[in-house]
Design a protein around this motif. Structure first.
Motif, short mmCIF file in Angstrom:
data_model
loop_
_atom_site.label_atom_id
_atom_site.label_comp_id
_atom_site.label_asym_id
_atom_site.label_seq_id
_atom_site.Cartn_x
_atom_site.Cartn_y
_atom_site.Cartn_z
N LEU A 270 -1.58 6.08 1.77
CA LEU A 270 -0.93 6.75 0.45
C LEU A 270 -1.63 6.57 -0.64
CD1 LEU A 270 3.80 6.84 0.52
CD2 LEU A 270 2.10 8.88 1.27
N GLY A 271 -2.84 5.89 -0.45
CA GLY A 271 -3.67 5.86 -1.82
C GLY A 271 -2.93 4.07 -2.71
N PHE A 272 -2.11 3.66 -2.17
CA PHE A 272 -1.54 2.63 -2.97
C PHE A 272 -2.46 0.94 -2.42
CE2 PHE A 272 2.62 4.71 -2.38
CZ PHE A 272 2.48 5.12 -3.56
N THR A 273 -2.94 0.67 -3.41
CA THR A 273 -3.83 -0.34 -3.33
C THR A 273 -3.53 -1.91 -2.27
OG1 THR A 273 -3.53 -1.50 -5.10
CG2 THR A 273 -5.35 0.07 -5.83
N PRO A 274 -4.30 -2.38 -2.20
CA PRO A 274 -4.36 -3.80 -0.72
C PRO A 274 -3.65 -4.81 -1.72
CG PRO A 274 -6.40 -2.63 -0.28
CD PRO A 274 -6.35 -2.13 -1.56
#
Length: 143
Positions: free
Chosen positions: A107-111
């Motif tokens: 979804l595009g949340f950062t690691p």
């Protein structure tokens, strides 16, 4: 093809991708519980998935790509749906967290903060948060 047809086509494609990702989560354990089925039925109506499309997606959920939304609030809404499906069986363990983490990254949340986001999302599911509460809490978790 008109502009509205292009929009509708793209909108439907994203909805099918989102629905197929939720079906993949539901089918991960090989069993579709009654609670999962009820949730999927309601979600299909909400996402304007026809009964024929529903059956096709159940048959082959990998056919539709996962297309993350551009807007952050829409990503949170998708995370909410995914979190609800993950927690539908009321069992939340390392496997469920790992699965939700993969989708959160997609979804595009950062690691860097995905584990914090997943923990927060699942804790809100334990509290039976509705969509509005979920989005509010997720947007304000760093304040």
């Amino acid at each position: 093809m008109s502009i509205s047809d292009l929009f509708d086509s793209g909108f439907q494609s994203r909805n099918k991708g989102h629905f197929s990702s939720i079906i993949r989560i539901a089918m991960e354990d090989g069993i579709l519980s009654e609670e999962e089925k009820v949730f999927l039925d309601k979600l299909a109506v909400h996402l304007e998935i026809s009964p024929e499309e529903y059956a096709e997606i159940i048959e082959n959920p990998a056919k539709y790509p996962f297309n993350p939304p551009y807007l952050h609030v829409r990503r949170l809404e998708r995370l909410y749906d995914l979190s609800r499906m993950i927690s539908a069986n009321h069992i939340i363990g390392p496997k469920q967290k790992e699965t939700l983490s993969k989708y959160a990254l997609a979804l595009g949340f950062t690691p860097k903060n995905v584990h914090y986001i997943v923990d927060k999302a699942l804790s809100l599911m334990v509290l039976d948060a509705d969509l509005d509460t979920f989005v509010y809490e997720m947007e304000n978790m760093h304040k």
